[in-house]
Design a protein around this motif. Structure first.
Motif, short mmCIF file in Angstrom:
data_model
loop_
_atom_site.label_atom_id
_atom_site.label_comp_id
_atom_site.label_asym_id
_atom_site.label_seq_id
_atom_site.Cartn_x
_atom_site.Cartn_y
_atom_site.Cartn_z
N LEU A 192 -16.05 6.66 0.77
CA LEU A 192 -14.98 6.94 -0.17
C LEU A 192 -15.59 7.48 -1.45
O LEU A 192 -16.67 7.07 -1.84
CB LEU A 192 -14.23 5.66 -0.53
N GLY A 193 -14.86 8.36 -2.11
CA GLY A 193 -15.31 8.82 -3.41
C GLY A 193 -14.33 8.38 -4.46
O GLY A 193 -13.26 7.91 -4.12
N PRO A 194 -14.61 8.52 -5.74
CA PRO A 194 -15.87 9.03 -6.25
C PRO A 194 -17.01 8.02 -6.10
O PRO A 194 -16.80 6.82 -6.30
CB PRO A 194 -15.57 9.27 -7.73
N ARG A 213 -18.75 2.07 -6.91
CA ARG A 213 -17.79 2.39 -7.97
C ARG A 213 -18.29 1.99 -9.35
O ARG A 213 -17.55 2.05 -10.32
CB ARG A 213 -16.46 1.70 -7.70
N MET A 242 -8.95 8.20 -3.95
CA MET A 242 -8.94 6.88 -4.58
C MET A 242 -8.53 6.88 -6.04
O MET A 242 -8.28 5.83 -6.61
CB MET A 242 -10.33 6.24 -4.44
N GLU A 243 -8.52 8.04 -6.69
CA GLU A 243 -8.16 8.05 -8.11
C GLU A 243 -7.26 9.23 -8.42
O GLU A 243 -7.29 10.23 -7.72
CB GLU A 243 -9.43 8.15 -8.98
N ARG A 260 5.50 8.46 -7.07
CA ARG A 260 6.62 7.53 -7.01
C ARG A 260 6.10 6.13 -6.76
O ARG A 260 4.97 5.94 -6.36
CB ARG A 260 7.54 7.90 -5.85
N VAL A 284 1.07 8.23 -3.30
CA VAL A 284 0.61 7.13 -4.13
C VAL A 284 -0.91 7.22 -4.19
O VAL A 284 -1.54 7.71 -3.26
CB VAL A 284 1.03 5.76 -3.56
N VAL A 285 -1.46 6.81 -5.29
CA VAL A 285 -2.91 6.88 -5.46
C VAL A 285 -3.42 5.50 -5.85
O VAL A 285 -2.89 4.91 -6.78
CB VAL A 285 -3.28 7.90 -6.57
N PRO A 286 -4.40 4.96 -5.11
CA PRO A 286 -5.10 5.53 -3.97
C PRO A 286 -4.18 5.70 -2.76
O PRO A 286 -3.28 4.92 -2.55
CB PRO A 286 -6.18 4.49 -3.66
N HIS A 295 0.83 -1.21 0.00
CA HIS A 295 0.00 0.00 0.00
C HIS A 295 0.86 1.25 0.00
O HIS A 295 0.53 2.25 -0.64
CB HIS A 295 -0.91 0.01 1.22
N ASN A 296 1.98 1.20 0.74
CA ASN A 296 2.85 2.38 0.80
C ASN A 296 3.58 2.59 -0.51
O ASN A 296 3.89 3.71 -0.87
CB ASN A 296 3.87 2.21 1.92
N ALA A 297 3.89 1.48 -1.19
CA ALA A 297 4.71 1.58 -2.39
C ALA A 297 3.87 1.91 -3.62
O ALA A 297 4.30 2.68 -4.48
CB ALA A 297 5.48 0.28 -2.62
N TYR A 298 2.69 1.34 -3.71
CA TYR A 298 1.93 1.46 -4.95
C TYR A 298 0.54 2.05 -4.75
O TYR A 298 -0.16 2.29 -5.73
CB TYR A 298 1.77 0.08 -5.62
N GLY A 299 0.11 2.24 -3.52
CA GLY A 299 -1.23 2.78 -3.31
C GLY A 299 -2.14 1.77 -2.65
O GLY A 299 -1.94 0.57 -2.75
N LEU A 300 -3.15 2.30 -1.94
CA LEU A 300 -4.15 1.44 -1.30
C LEU A 300 -4.91 0.76 -2.41
O LEU A 300 -5.57 1.41 -3.19
CB LEU A 300 -5.11 2.30 -0.48
N TRP A 329 -9.26 9.84 2.13
CA TRP A 329 -8.84 8.79 1.20
C TRP A 329 -9.09 9.27 -0.22
O TRP A 329 -10.22 9.53 -0.61
CB TRP A 329 -9.63 7.51 1.46
#
Lengths: 395, 504
Positions: free
Chosen positions: A260-262, A342, B116-117, B146, B58-60, A128-133, B114
């Motif tokens: 959470l959005g969108p 979503r 998310m996109e 990154r 980072v996203v999300p 999650h930290n490296a690439y995102g949740l 949060w």
């Protein structure tokens, strides 16, 4: 094979058997509880992600998953430590050795599953930290977690079966029934892993059938080979079907709101999974054909069963998918009225349409389904081998 | 399995926001260069509000939001909620989050959002209190800045744990193939040892294969994520005489869209070279800074001649090497700063319209800048030590006439009391800031059209001799600050120097 002469050689036979029966009944309850709780927790958690979106370490569905690890890991630890440190010769005689420890094989598999789940946690955190949740099911740390969860299911399966294989009479029959219940949970677990690939919107393409060929035939074959009931496969397919139907009917009764959005589609209650796959059809076919296949070689049975599975499942599911996309299925029973937050309002899924298939021509379709059939044959062989081994496991 | 997993650890997730970790090579981060944090002052009904948003890397990911409610009616509750700035989902907000009040600092609230996109978002800040409720929308850009490599410590730990799991698996299969099939108490039959050993060997090979496959998969996933790391559009600069031609193009690093919208965030069209929105009446605000001294700055507004093509006649300015920073805002609300290099020959005439050329000392600049026409601009700062890192600060400047009296002839410069540019000496940071904050006007207009009109009206009403800009430095180092104001039709540029310490 009779076990009587060997067991008779142990002096404290009756006490040992009674003690083993009591301890292991308690452990059977624990691993069964773990199996059900992790299957329920995983589906509840997915529903949570599809309706509320955001969660925390201590969210209720996570608690159910942790409970499974605690139940399975705890029961495994008690059995392994008991057999390793105390228990004497009797405990040693009914256990196996792994890395210097002793205990029932199922306990080791449960412990291994719990350990794998634990290892996936820091990996997932780093991910999650490296690439995102992430918002998808199939990522390397999630697959590691899934393997851990599968370990718990398999450990439960092996443990219950080892008990059944040395039990007699009513206890044996009860353990056989429990074995089928856990088999149903294994089916639930494996179909969860391929859930992203088997959405109804893909059902007129070859992808879902190949995914199902990887996940389902080995379970049906293994359970069919190891169980002592003729309609074992039908029983576990029914367990799977009822489990998911119950989720479809019950989950939407509970309110939920996206955090959470969108938010692309408004959501007011928990979003359940899609209607279960029609696994009951190939399961019936396989159980029905079992007497004719008995006594043949494993490859011959695998070829027949894998082919039968594909021939029974593909047309049934293909036609059923057409029905699911029709207005007739848009009700609380079949649950095609539920869309997570979503879901794009303009998407094909939202409008009950299939994703345009990628197989190209009719030849492409035939080749794709042939691949599914060959996969089913291969995984059936593996399932048969595993099932036949499970019949023999006694510790 | 699952999104269950999604979650085993999510609650523990430390905030991903860590300004110091911006990859130096990554170059840019959205509206500005190397400066992703948003600082914005505005009003939420009866409340004056200052908002700081630190977007996720980072996203999300998780953005942190600080809200300070200024003097005036007392707030009792602040809620925050993100929605896309434009397009699908912009009109349906999830349930807002309550920001946490600071127990020791009245009027200060913090929260986590949060995101998310990727893309342009609107963070709606709602303040409730004694004077009722009011809302302020703050545009925020979220892009992946990154990916991260695994540290050796965690890598070694995970490797060791996987080895242990593999060893345990081999042990389990060895037992499964042999001892487990023996009835309780029975001796080992012939061949059991051999069977066990063979199963253990096969399991070792299978484990090795599975772990290798897993590593290959990991690498493939990682490269897909790396493709999603933000890169600004490419810009070329060609000079013909005094005519500068700029060409915008997308570097084309978008990851391939997946079927069925499973990676929706990446499918969304965030930008094209020809989808720009006007900002203060201009599609592009081009700054040219002479390097390495940072002793000359041009603020220009190239004209569009075609899709992604702009031209600008360069005014007279000190010849030499320049770094170009072009601020644009896409129709999706995504703001970008595009960069290029330019060699400027001598020649040219005075700038016209909103264009401006400013000169600054080659060496260090003092607290008061005395400009060519005698105008004096003084930085009203407390003390002269290094400034703190990553903290929202107000930069206040007073404009005096040649006689040292506060200037009474200040006018709005493109609708604003002033413009400020923060440039790191090593060019790794560039930010164009207004008195309302770091958000581009085009985004503010998308988020809150009425507020922008009000802001412009206020700027036009009566300009005081003081102008202030909110900003926070994203990394330590030496910076130059250019301040531009307009006096009686003349655009004045003053330069100041700041050193930012390594601590917050």
């Amino acid at each position: 094979m009779s076990t009587a002469p060997v067991v008779a050689a142990v002096p404290e036979r009756s006490e040992t058997a009674a003690a083993r029966s009591l301890t292991r009944s308690w452990a059977v309850a624990c691993v069964l509880g773990a199996s059900v709780s992790v299957a329920l927790g995983a589906h509840w958690d997915i529903a949570w992600h599809r309706s509320i979106g955001r969660d925390a370490f201590w969210s209720p569905p996570h608690m159910l998953i942790y409970l499974a690890a605690v139940l399975a890991g705890g029961a495994a630890a008690v059995m392994i430590l008991g057999a390793t440190l105390g228990g004497g010769r009797a405990a040693r005689d009914s256990s196996v050795g792994v890395l210097g420890f002793r205990g029932p094989l199922g306990a080791f598999v449960c412990a291994w599953g719990g350990g794998t789940m634990l290892v996936s946690a820091p990996f997932d955190d780093w991910w999650h930290n490296a690439y995102g949740l992430d918002v998808k099911i199939l990522s390397p740390p999630h697959v590691l977690l899934a393997i851990g969860i599968l370990g718990i299911h398999l450990g439960a399966l092996i443990f219950v079966l080892a008990e059944r294989n040395v039990a007699e009479g009513a206890r044996r029959r009860a353990l056989d029934a429990l074995f089928l219940g856990i088999g149903g949970m294994v089916l639930v677990a494996l179909t969860t892993v391929i859930m992203e690939r088997t959405s109804r919107m893909w059902m007129h393409d070859v992808g879902p059938y190949q995914a199902v060929a990887l996940a389902v035939p080995p379970v049906l074959a293994a359970v069919g080979a190891a169980a002592e009931r003729r309609w074992a496969g039908t029983a576990i397919a029914s367990t799977y079907t009822l489990f998911l139907c119950a989720l479809i009917w019950v989950l939407p009764m509970f309110p939920a709101e996206p955090k959470l959005g969108p938010v692309l589609t408004p959501v007011t209650h928990f979003i359940p999974p899609e209607f279960p796959l029609l696994l009951i059809v190939p399961a019936l076919a396989l159980d029905g054909a079992r007497p004719w296949l008995a006594g043949r070689g494993r490859w011959a049975r695998a070829a027949a069963m894998g082919s039968l599975f594909t021939i029974a499942f593909v047309p049934a599911q293909w036609a059923f998918a057409t029905f699911l996309m029709s207005p007739l299925a848009r009700n609380r029973f079949f649950g095609t009225i539920y869309f997570d937050y979503r879901t794009p309002a303009d998407g094909l899924y939202r409008h009950w349409l299939f994703i345009p298939p990628q197989y190209g021509s009719i030849v492409g379709l035939a080749l794709g389904l042939l691949v599914a059939l060959l996969l089913a044959v291969l995984t059936t062989w593996l399932g048969l081998a595993f099932g036949e081994w499970m019949r023999r496991v006694r510790r | 399995m699952d999104a269950a997993g999604a979650a085993l650890t999510r609650g523990r997730l430390a905030s991903a926001v860590c300004l110091g970790l911006l990859l130096a090579g990554g170059g840019a981060a959205d509206a500005h260069v190397g400066s992703p944090d948003v600082f914005h002052e505005g009003v939420a009904g009866p409340y004056k509000v200052f908002v700081t948003v630190r977007p996720p890397e980072v996203v999300p990911g998780i953005a942190t939001v600080d809200v300070r409610v200024g003097e005036g009616p007392e707030p009792s509750e602040v809620t925050i909620v993100p929605t896309p700035l434009v397009g699908e989902g912009a009109d349906q907000a999830p349930r807002p989050d309550r920001a946490t009040p600071d127990p020791t600092d009245r009027g200060f609230f913090t929260g986590r959002l949060w995101i998310m996109e990727r893309g342009a978002w609107r963070v709606r800040v709602r303040v409730t209190g004694a004077a009722g409720a009011g809302e302020l929308d703050v545009p925020v850009t979220a892009v992946a800045l990154r990916t991260r490599r695994m540290g050796p410590g965690l890598g070694a730990l995970l490797g060791a744990l996987v080895l242990l799991l593999a060893a345990a698996l081999i042990g389990i299969v060895r037992a499964a193939a042999g001892e487990a099939q023996r009835p309780p108490g029975a001796p080992a039959p012939d061949g059991e040892r051999r069977r066990s050993r063979r199963a253990a060997t096969v399991t070792s090979l299978v484990s090795l294969g599975l772990v290798s496959l897993g590593l290959v998969w990991w690498r493939a996933e990682s490269s897909v994520y790396a493709l999603a790391v933000y890169r600004p559009m490419a810009m070329t600069a060609a000079l013909s005489g005094r005519q500068l031609a700029l060409g915008l193009s997308d570097p084309g690093r978008e990851p391939p869209p997946s079927r069925g919208g499973l990676r929706r965030g990446w499918r969304k069209l965030l930008r094209r070279p020809d989808d720009l929105l006007p900002d203060h009446g201009h599609l592009m605000h081009l700054f040219a800074v002479r390097v390495p001294q940072l002793d000359a700055i041009l603020h220009l507004h190239p004209e569009r001649t075609g899709p992604g093509a702009f031209v600008q006649t360069l005014p007279a300015a000190a010849p030499g090497s320049y770094r170009l920073f072009a601020d644009v805002v896409h129709a999706s609300g995504l703001p970008e700063t595009l960069t290029a290099a330019l060699e400027l020959p001598p020649g040219g005439s005075a700038p016209g319209g909103d264009d401006a050329v400013g000169a600054a000392p080659s060496g260090s600049a003092g607290p008061t800048a005395v400009l060519a026409d005698g105008t004096r601009v003084t930085w009203l700062r407390d003390g002269d030590g290094p400034l703190p890192l990553a903290r929202a600060l107000w930069f206040r400047f007073r404009v005096d006439d040649r006689d040292g009296r506060p200037a009474r002839d200040l006018e709005p410069y493109m609708g604003m009391a002033g413009h400020a540019v923060f440039v790191a000496r090593d060019l790794s940071v560039f930010a164009h800031v207004h008195p309302s904050g770091s958000v581009p006007m085009a985004d503010l207009t998308l988020a809150n059209p009425d507020a922008v009109h009000a802001m412009h009206a206020a700027a036009g009403a009566a300009l005081r001799a003081e102008v202030a800009f909110p900003y926070g430095f994203p990394k330590p180092g030496d910076y130059r600050i250019f301040v531009q104001v307009k006096r009686a039709g003349t655009i004045e540029t003053a330069a100041f120097d700041a050193t930012v310490g390594p601590t917050r």
